[in-house]
Structures are given as structure tokens and as C-alpha cells.
Scaffold this active site. Structure first.
Site, PDB file in Angstrom:
ATOM      1  N   CYS A 133       8.217  19.545  34.748  1.00 34.16           N
ATOM      2  CA  CYS A 133       7.923  20.179  36.214  1.00 34.16           C
ATOM      3  C   CYS A 133       6.842  19.746  36.679  1.00 34.16           C
ATOM      4  CB  CYS A 133       7.653  21.771  35.988  1.00 34.16           C
ATOM      5  SG  CYS A 133       6.464  22.278  34.680  1.00 34.16           S
ATOM      6  N   CYS A 139       3.388  19.614  34.729  1.00 34.09           N
ATOM      7  CA  CYS A 139       3.161  18.542  33.679  1.00 34.09           C
ATOM      8  C   CYS A 139       2.600  17.547  34.304  1.00 34.09           C
ATOM      9  CB  CYS A 139       4.635  18.004  33.095  1.00 34.09           C
ATOM     10  SG  CYS A 139       5.317  19.493  32.229  1.00 34.09           S
ATOM     11  N   CYS A 150      -2.062 -23.172  12.382  1.00 33.97           N
ATOM     12  CA  CYS A 150      -2.953 -22.393  11.505  1.00 33.97           C
ATOM     13  C   CYS A 150      -3.294 -21.238  12.235  1.00 33.97           C
ATOM     14  CB  CYS A 150      -4.398 -23.345  11.604  1.00 33.97           C
ATOM     15  SG  CYS A 150      -5.100 -23.605  13.300  1.00 33.97           S
ATOM     16  N   CYS A 205      -4.193 -20.638  15.993  1.00 30.12           N
ATOM     17  CA  CYS A 205      -3.024 -20.953  16.783  1.00 30.12           C
ATOM     18  C   CYS A 205      -2.569 -19.325  17.049  1.00 30.12           C
ATOM     19  CB  CYS A 205      -1.805 -21.766  16.169  1.00 30.12           C
ATOM     20  SG  CYS A 205      -2.313 -23.357  16.094  1.00 30.12           S
ATOM     21  N   ASP A 260       7.735  18.590  -0.308  1.00 28.36           N
ATOM     22  CA  ASP A 260       8.669  19.671   0.053  1.00 28.36           C
ATOM     23  C   ASP A 260       9.465  20.068  -1.165  1.00 28.36           C
ATOM     24  OD1 ASP A 260      10.025  21.206   1.754  1.00 28.36           O
ATOM     25  OD2 ASP A 260      11.569  19.997   1.487  1.00 28.36           O
ATOM     26  N   ASP A 299      12.314  15.819   3.286  1.00 26.57           N
ATOM     27  CA  ASP A 299      13.822  15.035   3.505  1.00 26.57           C
ATOM     28  C   ASP A 299      14.408  15.890   4.753  1.00 26.57           C
ATOM     29  OD1 ASP A 299      14.443  17.766   2.436  1.00 26.57           O
ATOM     30  OD2 ASP A 299      16.472  16.869   1.650  1.00 26.57           O
ATOM     31  N   ASP A 310      10.669  19.077   7.811  1.00 32.77           N
ATOM     32  CA  ASP A 310       9.759  18.370   7.648  1.00 32.77           C
ATOM     33  C   ASP A 310       9.133  17.216   8.581  1.00 32.77           C
ATOM     34  OD1 ASP A 310       9.944  19.581   5.138  1.00 32.77           O
ATOM     35  OD2 ASP A 310      11.526  18.271   4.502  1.00 32.77           O
TER      36      ASP A 310
END
Length: 805
Positions: free
Chosen positions: A17, A20, A85, A88, A502, A700, A704
Site C-alpha cells: 500500500c 509502504c 593471473c 586480471c 530442531d 527441516d 524452521d
């Protein structure tokens, strides 16, 4: 608008909106250096005018992200050729960062690639490629050049350099012969008189200097044209000085009839030959360091057997579409990611997860493309194909990790940026001191010392020290089922001191199992038949665990004539005309059924972290069943290993403290953070960080993801959700906690290898330059040492490919 004031247009995501837009505007205007900022909500863009001396585009991006919004950027991978090298690579990086709209650029000398993040509203890929070409190199989009084409280009380059080296070697050997025979201890070596002729030496040295050595002159010209200096400048200066001084002396000898023994044609020719040899070894070794990617790509099946239009046909794997039915015979590779529709088999997933034991697959199980079907016929439905498959994602992650830059490389980058001009200065100073003070008037001797300084001080080893180790380390980790998303994560992991685990799906299997059965006044098999038939109609995870456990005991289940779920209490069903209740104490208390006989056992089961349910048949207590989410077989050993490494291990869960502590005891974990809401996990990680700890979060699930992103290192268990894996810095493909310690060990070994490389790269120059300046190194010896320095650094990095965990 002055030259120091810039205007940037930033594409922003996440605005909902006008509030923001106003918030971002105000936030940007508070930044020191911002002259004006306006945000267009409709276009989702911000225009910022800022002082480039006080701030950078990255500061604007960080501020927007700190405000809770995203900056939309594009990323492109480029294959870059022509680098010789570290100087570069540094020059290309700096050049790309000058292109308006470029946020950051990383150039990898070892991989010969560049990764550029940019704002597409200000810059295009064509702009980036033009900038690279303007600097004197060639660039092409990586996705426009297949791996085979890249390998082909490198093979052609190696073949071309091999031809040049052999041509140079043939012409240089007679010159080397002439040089060696002049040492007092080698005076016995026969030397044809012709090789002492300065014009013969000139004829042999000239093609080496200007045909074979043309690449050094071209590279030096491009570097100097762009107000920079690289290895080509050092080589061109050193060899030219030797060649043209010798030519001058040869001309001076005309008419004198003397054989000129104080010539340095052999110095320039042998130097170029040795440098080419070093580059050849280096190119071949660098090819080996990207072996992990080639191995992963080689895993992919080339064809697939699918059912199309009711017929079985074999098609290239690229033509398989999501939804296709694919047949996989025993001994064949699974061509794409999919779900088993029919059949059962053991599938070898070691090539992706590093886990050597085959995994049993049956109807409903997911299979991963490129894994090996061992013994059964499988009919699968394709779910992910092409770039969406797990293997393609793994290859992408490994490529990005190998192409990224670790913070430890900044030191080498900052040094290589000023290295060549400093070395040229030291070489000139060496010449002056020798010519005026050490050997007054001896131009040849002074020149020789100056050339030796120029030649030994090559920044190649410095530039290769970090990227080759990261390539080898991240590649080997991928083979072991550990995916580092970038070099910075590979570096950070070795500094961790706290691991937060976890519980569900990480320490435990993530799915409840039937663990205990108690029968009162009834046969156990009869009790299980009644309870199983009653629970069969429930969709609750605990009910499904009970039914599955009863089925595994070989008890056949009938059908319930009536079924009722009582939320928060349990279930009521009628089986074979008998009323069956399964649930909590409160359920039986409401029905006035006594359960005192089971009360003590029930309490002890709950202290062990199990969920116990009472069963009553026809108004009387008949038994009790207990269900628990059991820990993975490897969890306890993994926790023990982490503790032995000096890490603090903490388990975090939303479960009640009693259950959490019971699981923690089984896993050998001493510290528990329990009853944490999903959104509170990230806050708990922040609290640990505020104590000065370096924290890794291992999880997992979707809940998390915030904690994984907040932690210093987020590790996602590979068997978990895509969201968790996206938020994490490291993905553990095996799905076992043992990989946490493996990842940290791999980080330790890689960082140690990088430090070894940097030490030797600095040591070569720290020791070599003074030695050359003091006259202890002939130019050809300096050239050999320089070539050896680059090759030894790459070979040391390749040791990581043999690491065993």
C-alpha cells in the site's frame, strides 16, 4: 549533476500500500549521502539520487531490505577467457562494478567465470559483456555455452598452448645448451661453435620472443591501456629487457669478430618456455579441480522409457514432461524425479546423498533422478524434469558455491591489485642499486638481477590460492551429500561453536511409531484388532501410526460399523458389535470407566516422551497403546561427535518440556529450549547470538525457515521441505545429523587448505623477490620457481578431493 552524484532506479518487491512506499522513501532519505528518494507504488520502483563518495548502491539495497522489503535483481553467469593471473580477475571485477546498475561482481580465475548481480532496469547482459571486452577479454553467457562447449574450448586452448610450448622448447634447447656449457663445472660439455654465433642465437630467440610470446605482449598492452598491470606486463618487461639488450650487444659486435658470450637470448627464450610449461600444468590441474561438476553431470541418464499414446517408447531424457509415466528396469538409472506408481525396489542414492545403503522404495515413495534402481521393476510418474530435478538443483548450488568468493580472499585481492606496479618498482630499484653501487657500470649483471625480480614475482599463485580450494572443497562436500551455497558459508562454518537442532524430523524421524502395547483381561492380538479397526477411519497422525504399527505386527483389521471422532479426547467406534473407545484419561473418566490399573505405567510412558492412549471395550479398560516420534538411529552418535568437537548442542522444539527433555536424554543432548512457537525460533537464535555465540540452526520444516535464515549458518536436512532448503546456507542431503559434523570438518579442512595456499603464495614472493634482488637466482631459475608456485598451489588444493570423513 556532478560526477560524484549518481541516480539509481531500484525495483522493489513486497509493497502492499501507499504506507509502504512512504516508509521506504523516509527510510532512504535518512541515509547519509542520499540527496533525494521517491518511490512509485504502481511501478514498484524507487528513484534515488545519492553521493557516490559517501555511499554505494549496496547501502541502498541493504536499507530497503532492513525495512522489510526486497530489491529485485537479476543475476548472470559469464564464461570469461583471456585471464592470465589474479590481477586480471581483479581488474574485470572492478570494471564490472563501474557499470551503472551492477550491485556486485565476482570473478573466479580458477573457473574462468564471472558472477554478476545487477539491476535490470539500469544494465543489461550486453552491457556487461561489452565492459569485459573493453577491458581486453572475451565473455559469453554461461547458459549460452554448454558444459561440453566449455570443456571443448578449454581442451582446444590446452592443445594450442601445448603446440606453442613444443615449438618454443625446440628453439630454446640449443640456447640452453649454450648457456649450460659456460658454467665452470660444466665446461667439459661439448658445444658446437655455431651456437656461439650471436646471429644464430638471435634467429633462435626471435620466433620465441615474438611468435610464442605474442600473447604476453597483447595481454600487457590491454592491461596498460586500461591503466592496470598484470602478469603479462612482468613477463613482457623481463623478457624484452633480456632480448633487446642482447640484440644491442650483438649489433655492437659487428666487425669485431668476437664471439659474444655475454648475451641473454637464452634468458628470454627459456623464460617464455618455462612460463608456458607452468601455464600448461596449471590449466590441466585447474581442469581437474572442477571434476565434481562433471561427475554430477555424468550421473544423469541419457534416455528414458515412457508410455506415450499407449505405446512404450525410448526418448531422450530432455524430452520427458511432468506427468509422463516412466518405466525403470533393474540396473537402470532413474531418469527424472518422480513418484512410484507400481512396483518396489531398492534404490542406490549414494551418488547424490553419499549414503551407501540402498533405500527401499514402494508405491507412493519419491525417487530422485540419476539414482540407480537395483533389483525391482518400477513404474514412476515424472514430477520434476530438466532444470527442476534435484540433480540439476544440486549442480546449480555447487556451481554457485565454486564461483563465489570467500571473505578470506579479500586479502589476496587487495594485494594483487597493487602487486605488479610494486614489483616493477622493486625491479627498477634492484637494477639501479646493482648498476650504481654493487657492480658499478656492469649493465648486464644489473639487468639480470632486475629481470629475475620481474619474473619470480608472479601473482598467479596468489589468485589461485582461494578459488581452487573452494572448488575442490565444495565439490568433494557435494559428493558426500553436503551442499554449501557459497564460499562465504564454507568459510563461516568452521567458526561455529553452537548447534541448535530442531526436534521433529531432525533429531527424530518426524513420524510417530507404535512403541508399546499393554493388554488387560484380553489377548493382545484381539485388543490390537479392535483398536486398529476403530482407528482405521481416523485421519489423525497418531491414529495412522497405530494402524501402521498394528499392520506391521501381522494383525488383520476388520471394518468398524460406526465411527465418531471426539476432538481433544479420542475416538469411539463399534467393531463386530462391540463398543471401542481409544483416547485420553478424560475420555474414559467421562464414560465413568476406571483406568487406575494403567495410571502408573501411563505416567512413566509420558515421562519418556511417549503419547499413551487408553483403550476400553464394552465399558471396561482393555489395554493401552503408546506412540512416539522416535529418534533417528544416528542421532545419538552424531550429537556425541559434535560434543567431542567442542560444540554446544541445543535442541529446540514447540513440544512440551517433558516430552522434549525425554527425547533430548535419548539423543544425549543436555540443553533444551521447549514450548517455542514457530515464529519464536528465530528470536531464540538471536538471543544466543547476542551472547557472542556463532550459531548454526539445523531444521527441516517450513516453520524452521526464519530461524535458518537468522542463524550464522542455516543447515537444512535434505529430506525436508524446499522452503527450508531455500532459506538454508548448507543442505544436508543425507537427512542425518552425522552430516552436521561432516560439514564443519569439511569447512575446517578447506579453510586450512586455503591458508596453506596463501602462506605458500606469499612465501614464494616474500623469499623469492629478495633472493632474486640479491643475485642468488638466475632469471631462468626464477621463471621455473614462478611456474612451480602456481602449479603447487593448485595441486595442494586438489588434495581436498580425496578427503574422507
Amino acid at each position: 549533476m556532478s560526477g560524484k552524484v549518481k541516480e539509481a532506479t531500484v525495483a522493489i518487491s513486497g509493497m502492499t500500500c501507499a504506507a509502504c512506499a512512504i516508509r521506504i522513501e523516509k527510510g532512504l532519505q535518512k541515509l547519509e549521502g542520499v540527496e533525494s528518494a521517491s518511490v512509485n507504488l504502481a511501478l514498484e520502483k524507487s528513484t534515488v539520487v545519492y553521493d557516490a563518495e559517501k555511499m554505494s548502491f549496496q547501502d541502498i539495497q541493504k536499507k530497503i531490505e532492513d525495512l522489510g522489503y526486497g530489491v529485485i535483481t537479476d543475476k548472470v553467469e559469464l564464461n570469461i577467457s583471456g585471464m592470465t593471473c589474479a590481477a586480471c580477475a581483479t581488474r574485470i571485477e572492478k570494471g564490472l562494478q563501474k557499470v551503472p546498475g551492477v550491485i556486485q561482481a565476482h570473478v573466479n580465475l580458477a573457473l574462468e567465470t564471472g558472477s554478476v548481480e545487477y539491476d535490470a532496469s539500469q544494465a543489461s547482459v550486453a552491457d556487461l559483456i561489452r565492459q569485459v571486452e573493453k577491458l581486453g577479454y572475451q565473455a559469453v553467457r554461461k547458459d549460452e555455452q554448454s558444459e561440453a562447449e566449455t570443456a571443448d574450448r578449454r581442451a582446444q586452448e590446452i592443445e594450442r598452448q601445448t603446440g606453442k610450448f613444443l615449438f618454443s622448447l625446440i628453439l630454446s634447447l640449443p640456447l640452453l645448451w649454450a648457456m649450460v656449457s659456460h658454467f665452470s663445472f660444466t665446461s667439459f660439455i661439448w658445444l658446437p661453435d655455431m651456437l656461439m654465433n650471436p646471429w644464430v642465437q638471435l634467429a633462435l630467440a626471435t620466433p620465441v620472443q615474438f611468435v610464442v610470446g605474442k600473447q604476453f605482449y597483447v595481454g600487457a598492452y590491454k592491461a596498460l591501456r586500461n591503466k592496470s598491470a598484470n602478469m603479462d606486463v612482468l613477463v613482457a618487461l623481463g623478457t624484452s629487457a633480456a632480448y633487446f639488450y642482447s640484440l644491442y650487444m650483438a649489433i655492437q659486435s659487428i666487425g669485431t669478430g668476437a664471439h659474444m658470450i655475454e648475451l641473454y637470448f637464452e634468458t628470454s627464450a627459456v623464460l617464455i618456455t618455462l612460463i608456458l610449461l607452468g601455464k600448461l600444468f596449471e590449466a590441466k590441474a585447474k581442469g581437474r579441480s572442477s571434476e565434481a561438476i562433471r561427475k554430477l553431470m555424468g550421473l544423469q541418464a541419457k534416455t528414458a522409457v515412457v508410455i506415450r499414446y499407449g505405446e512404450e517408447m525410448t526418448i531422450p531424457v530432455d524430452e520427458v514432461r511432468p506427468g509422463d509415466i516412466v518405466y525403470v528396469k533393474p540396473g537402470e538409472k532413474v531418469p527424472v524425479d518422480g513418484v512410484v506408481l507400481e512396483g518396489q525396489s531398492a534404490v542406490d542414492e549414494s551418488m547424490l546423498t553419499g549414503e551407501s545403503i540402498p533405500v527401499d522404495k514402494t508405491v507412493g515413495d519419491n525417487v530422485i533422478g540419476a539414482t540407480l534402481n537395483k533389483n525391482g521393476f518400477l513404474q514412476i510418474q515424472a514430477t520434476k524434469v530438466g532444470k527442476e530435478t534435484a540433480l540439476a538443483q544440486i549442480i546449480r548450488v555447487v556451481e554457485e558455491a565454486q564461483g563465489s568468493k570467500a571473505p578470506i580472499q579479500r586479502l589476496a585481492d587487495s594485494i594483487s591489485g597493487v602487486f605488479v606496479p610494486v614489483v616493477v618498482g622493486i625491479a627498477v630499484l634492484t637494477f639501479v642499486i646493482w648498476y650504481w653501487f654493487v657492480s658499478p657500470g656492469d649493465f648486464a649483471s644489473a639487468l639480470e638481477k632486475g629481470i629475475a625480480v620481474l619474473v619470480i614475482a608472479c601473482p598467479c599463485a596468489l589468485g589461485l590460492a582461494t578459488p581452487t580450494s573452494i572448488m575442490a572443497g565444495s565439490g568433494r562436500a557435494a559428493e558426500l551429500g553436503i551442499l554449501f551455497k557459497g564460499g562465504e558459508h564454507l568459510e563461516t562454518a568452521h567458526r561455529l561453536d553452537t548447534i541448535v537442532l530442531d526436534k521433529t524430523g531432525t533429531v527424530t524421524k518426524g513420524e510417530p511409531e507404535l512403541t508399546d502395547v499393554f493388554a488387560y483381561d484380553m489377548d493382545e492380538s484381539e485388543l490390537l484388532a479392535l483398536v486398529g479397526a476403530a482407528e482405521k477411519n481416523s485421519e489423525h497422525p497418531l491414529a495412522q501410526a497405530i494402524v501402521k504399527g498394528i499392520g506391521e505386527k501381522g494383525v488383520s483389521l476388520g471394518a468398524a460399523e460406526a465411527f465418531e471422532a471426539i476432538p481433544g479426547f479420542g475416538i469411539r467406534a463399534v467393531v463386530n458389535g462391540r463398543e471401542v473407545l481409544v483416547g485420553t484419561r478424560r475420555l474414559l473418566a467421562e464414560k465413568s470407566i476406571s483406568y487406575e490399573q494403567a495410571a502408573d505405567v501411563m505416567s512413566s510412558l509420558e515421562k519418556e516422551g511417549k503419547t499413551a492412549m487408553l483403550a476400553a471395550v464394552d465399558g471396561r479398560l482393555a489395554g493401552m497403546v503408546a506412540v512416539a516420534d522416535t529418534i533417528k538411529p544416528t542421532s545419538r552418535e552424531a550429537v556425541k561427535r559434535m560434543k567431542e568437537m567442542g560444540l554446544t548442542v541445543i535442541m529446540m522444539t514447540g513440544d512440551n518440556r517433558q516430552t522434549a527433555e525425554a527425547i533430548a536424554r535419548q539423543a544425549g543432548i543436555d540443553q533444551v529450549i521447549a514450548e517455542v512457537l514457530p515464529e519464536g525460533k528465530a528470536d531464540e537464535v538471536k538471543k544466543l547470538q547476542q551472547q557472542g555465540r556463532k550459531v548454526a540452526m539445523v531444521g527441516d520444516g517450513i516453520n524452521d525457515a526464519p530461524a535458518l535464515a537468522t542463524a550464522d549458518i542455516g543447515m537444512a536436512i535434505g529430506t525436508g521441505t524446499d522452503v527450508a532448503m531455500e532459506a538454508a546456507d548448507i543442505t544436508l542431503m543425507r537427512g542425518e545429523l552425522t552430516s552436521v559434523a561432516d560439514a564443519i570438518v569439511m569447512s575446517h579442512k578447506t579453510i586450512r587448505n586455503i591458508k596453506q595456499n596463501l602462506f605458500w603464495a606469499f612465501a614464494y614472493n616474500t623469499v623469492g623477490i629478495p633472493f632474486a634482488a640479491l643475485g642468488f637466482l638466475a632469471p631462468w631459475l626464477a621463471g621455473a620457481a614462478m611456474a612451480f608456485s602456481s602449479v603447487s598451489v593448485v595441486l595442494n588444493a586438489l588434495r581436498l578431493q580425496r578427503v574422507k570423513l
